[in-house]
Design an enzyme around this catalytic site. Structure first.
Site, short mmCIF file in Angstrom:
data_model
loop_
_atom_site.label_atom_id
_atom_site.label_comp_id
_atom_site.label_asym_id
_atom_site.label_seq_id
_atom_site.Cartn_x
_atom_site.Cartn_y
_atom_site.Cartn_z
N ARG A 174 44.26 8.28 28.47
CA ARG A 174 43.22 8.61 27.50
C ARG A 174 43.82 9.47 26.40
NH1 ARG A 174 37.93 11.42 29.90
NH2 ARG A 174 39.03 13.33 29.39
N TYR A 185 35.00 18.28 21.72
CA TYR A 185 34.20 18.93 22.78
C TYR A 185 34.75 20.32 23.10
CZ TYR A 185 32.34 19.83 27.45
OH TYR A 185 31.73 20.41 28.54
N GLY A 213 19.53 13.17 30.59
CA GLY A 213 18.79 13.55 31.80
C GLY A 213 17.61 12.64 32.02
C1 UD2 Z 1 35.21 17.26 32.29
C2 UD2 Z 1 33.76 17.35 31.85
C3 UD2 Z 1 33.65 18.21 30.65
C4 UD2 Z 1 34.35 19.54 30.81
C5 UD2 Z 1 35.73 19.40 31.47
C6 UD2 Z 1 36.30 20.71 31.98
C7 UD2 Z 1 32.42 15.35 32.38
C8 UD2 Z 1 31.96 14.02 31.92
N1 UD2 Z 1 33.26 16.00 31.54
O1 UD2 Z 1 36.02 16.66 31.27
O2 UD2 Z 1 32.26 18.39 30.36
O3 UD2 Z 1 33.54 20.46 31.44
O4 UD2 Z 1 35.70 18.54 32.58
O5 UD2 Z 1 37.54 20.49 32.59
O6 UD2 Z 1 32.06 15.82 33.44
N2 UD2 Z 1 39.54 9.23 34.26
C9 UD2 Z 1 40.07 8.08 34.83
N3 UD2 Z 1 39.27 6.99 34.94
C10 UD2 Z 1 37.98 6.96 34.50
C11 UD2 Z 1 37.44 8.14 33.92
C12 UD2 Z 1 38.26 9.26 33.81
O7 UD2 Z 1 41.23 8.06 35.23
O8 UD2 Z 1 37.32 5.91 34.64
C13 UD2 Z 1 40.41 10.42 34.14
C14 UD2 Z 1 40.48 10.95 32.73
O9 UD2 Z 1 41.48 10.31 31.98
C15 UD2 Z 1 40.83 12.42 33.00
C16 UD2 Z 1 40.14 12.72 34.33
O10 UD2 Z 1 39.85 11.46 34.93
O11 UD2 Z 1 42.22 12.57 33.16
C17 UD2 Z 1 38.86 13.50 34.19
O12 UD2 Z 1 38.06 12.88 33.21
P1 UD2 Z 1 36.51 13.26 33.01
O13 UD2 Z 1 36.03 12.51 31.82
O14 UD2 Z 1 35.78 13.13 34.28
O15 UD2 Z 1 36.56 14.84 32.77
P2 UD2 Z 1 37.29 15.78 31.71
O16 UD2 Z 1 38.27 16.61 32.46
O17 UD2 Z 1 37.73 15.05 30.51
#
Ligand code: UD2
Length: 299
Positions: free
Chosen positions: A265, A140, A38
């Protein structure tokens, strides 16, 4: 909510600072944040700011003094970071939550906890309701799952008013970019700088993207509800693939950024989408901001 003494952990971060904005005018708000992700400028004028770690007993005791409600948003929020640094994630996200619950017990304060859809892992089907078995697929998710259970147990064992809000994928203004940020802030930055929009894998994986203003309203409802000692999904009920997200960002940003595909990922969840019936019926929560509308405000 008016006239209350409120502690917001992580109140200088993305979600916490929006909660602080909504409460500071009518309440006595303290923000506790170690500024690891933050920033000081996010804390609204009128809130008391304490720089420190939730795991530091004296600091937490001081920040929680006389609190009526504690919104616990302080956390390592990145699933990928938890895979890189599992022990640090457990320390902050699980041990930190336990420390906050103990502080709340001393003050008899209500706790509204930032839980996560990550506790469900790969669901048996979508939309996901709160009866879905928990099967976290990342450090996480494991830490948020245990913390979510602690939050409920502190209600059952100690009679504390506690609510866990299981956030789906939260986005909105103030979410900063960088490798460990949410996909929307990453795509936004790529679109604005003209860099390629990096989709992991084929982009068929889905998420339920919920605007931070909807999440703030859920928190305010949770702060006063009688329906405590339980958990609520906070999403929108709309499922969007990452490929569709990339194309929507590309078109709203009107950018030359190409969409490129990388490796999937490891441990990534394939489908995620909330059933928000319980939050709707028991909290009066209604998601109001569609993804398209929310994305438009970011450009
Ligand atoms: C998010 C939250 C986590 C949790 C969760 C609940 C963040 C950083 N994380 O995790 O705290 O609350 O949601 O569902 O907000 N992706 C791409 N390209 C990129 C980055 C990500 O394709 O450059 C894809 C990634 O592989 C995944 C999706 O986007 O399939 C979401 O990824 P994320 O890291 O934003 O969020 P997530 O769901 O892992």
């Amino acid at each position: 909510l008016t006239g209350r003494t409120i502690l917001i952990t992580g109140g200088a971060g993305f979600i916490g600072s929006h909660i602080a904005d909504a409460l500071t005018t009518d309440n006595d708000v303290t923000v506790l944040d170690d500024l690891s992700s933050g920033s000081r400028e996010n804390v609204p004028d009128g809130a008391t700011f304490i720089e420190g770690d939730v795991r530091d007993d004296d600091t937490l005791k001081n920040a929680a003094a006389d609190a009526d409600v504690i919104f616990h948003e302080a956390a390592i929020v990145s699933v990928q970071q938890s895979i890189d640094q599992p022990q640090r994630c457990q320390d902050v996200n699980l041990t930190g939550t336990l420390a906050v619950l103990e502080a709340a017990r001393r003050e008899d304060a209500r706790v509204v906890f930032a839980s996560s859809a990550a506790i469900y892992g790969e669901p048996t089907g979508v939309p996901i309701d709160e009866a879905e078995p928990t099967a976290p697929a990342s450090p996480y998710g494991i830490d948020k799952c245990a913390a979510d259970q602690y939050v409920r147990t502190y209600h059952d064992l100690y009679g504390l008013d506690t609510v866990a809000l299981r956030y789906f994928n939260v986005y909105g203004p103030g979410q900063t970019g960088g490798d460990y940020s949410g996909v929307i802030s990453i795509f936004r930055e790529q679109a604005l700088t003209g860099d390629p929009i990096t989709v992991d894998g084929d982009g068929s994986q889905t998420r339920d993207f919920v605007h931070v203003e909807d999440v703030v309203r859920a928190n305010l409802l949770a702060a006063t509800t009688d329906a405590v000692g339980t958990a609520y999904n906070i999403g929108t009920g709309t499922e969007t693939s990452i490929q569709t997200l990339a194309e929507t960002v590309q078109s709203i940003a009107d950018t030359d950024s190409p969409i490129v595909h990388g490796e999937p990922r490891p441990g990534d969840i394939d489908r995620s989408c909330a059933d928000v019936t319980r939050a709707r019926e028991q909290l009066g929560y209604e998601p109001k901001i569609s993804l398209e509308e929310g994305l438009r405000t970011l450009f």
